[in-house]
Design an enzyme around this catalytic site. Structure first.
Site, mmCIF file in Angstrom:
data_model
loop_
_atom_site.group_PDB
_atom_site.id
_atom_site.type_symbol
_atom_site.label_atom_id
_atom_site.label_comp_id
_atom_site.label_asym_id
_atom_site.label_seq_id
_atom_site.Cartn_x
_atom_site.Cartn_y
_atom_site.Cartn_z
ATOM 1 N N GLU A 58 22.306 59.701 -19.190
ATOM 2 C CA GLU A 58 22.470 58.337 -18.972
ATOM 3 C C GLU A 58 23.803 57.880 -18.605
ATOM 4 O OE1 GLU A 58 21.081 55.755 -22.235
ATOM 5 O OE2 GLU A 58 19.079 56.882 -22.226
ATOM 6 N N CYS A 59 24.457 58.881 -17.780
ATOM 7 C CA CYS A 59 25.840 58.685 -17.422
ATOM 8 C C CYS A 59 25.935 58.486 -15.800
ATOM 9 C CB CYS A 59 26.821 60.284 -17.623
ATOM 10 S SG CYS A 59 28.400 60.205 -17.105
ATOM 11 N N GLY A 60 27.010 57.991 -15.438
ATOM 12 C CA GLY A 60 27.111 57.579 -13.882
ATOM 13 C C GLY A 60 27.526 59.080 -13.211
ATOM 14 N N THR A 62 25.528 61.678 -13.676
ATOM 15 C CA THR A 62 24.261 62.599 -14.082
ATOM 16 C C THR A 62 23.442 62.678 -12.949
ATOM 17 O OG1 THR A 62 23.778 61.421 -16.283
ATOM 18 C CG2 THR A 62 21.910 62.414 -15.258
#
Length: 191
Positions: A58-60, A62
């Site tokens: 859920e990371c920018g 990803t």
């Protein structure tokens, strides 16, 4: 005399502990759990150039990183049969951006990105709770991950060649990966 014996004992114990962390055999000398919880030895990757990455769902970063890691793995490992792999270690230490359990992480990586590379159980990669394999990476490179998608490039013996943070995309380090592969293949020919 008793004081010096205690001091000698403490020094011996200290050197044994630091040796356990130093990874004399490199990164590949460690044992970890795969994404399904089965203990495995990283020794299976000795003789390969590896790109070790701490992953998050859920990371920018990803989408870009998963796509590029998958593309690089497919091109070099699957299509060209080069001695190369990506080793993915999910981590929830940065922004709580990997809150899922191992089963959901594997499903996400395999279904969303068709990620074929080896995935390992979620671990800590920094601080006092960091897995010993990651302590080896950070201590030998002097680069401590401070966010998701840190990348460590390892030679065939598990020694760190280089490390990059998440702002460095995978495409931009492909040249370094190819150099490491060529160096490894050259060393094999010389034997």
């Amino acid at each position: 005399m008793a004081g010096s014996a205690v001091l000698a004992h403490l020094l011996l114990v200290s050197s044994l502990i630091s040796c356990a962390v130093c990874g004399k055999g490199g990164f590949y000398s460690y044992k970890v759990k795969n994404i399904r919880g089965k203990p495995v030895s990283l020794e299976a990757y000795r003789g390969m150039v590896s790109l070790v990455v701490n992953l998050a769902s859920e990371c920018g970063y990803t989408n870009e990183h998963y796509k590029e890691l998958t593309d690089l793995y497919n091109e070099l490992n699957v299509e060209k049969k080069e001695p190369f792999t990506v080793l993915g270690f999910p981590c929830n230490q940065f922004g709580q951006q990997e809150p899922h359990d191992n089963e959901d992480i594997e499903k996400f990586a395999r279904e969303t990105y068709k990620a074929p590379f080896p995935l390992f159980a979620k671990i800590d990669v920094t601080g006092t709770t960091a897995h010993s394999a990651y302590r080896y990476l950070t201590e030998s490179s002097d680069k401590n991950p401070n966010w998701n998608f840190w990348k460590y490039l390892l030679d065939g013996n598990g020694k760190v060649i280089a490390a990059w943070g998440p702002r460095t995309d995978v495409k931009s380090i492909k040249g370094e990966v190819l150099k490491a592969i060529e160096k490894l293949k050259l060393s094999r020919r010389e034997l």
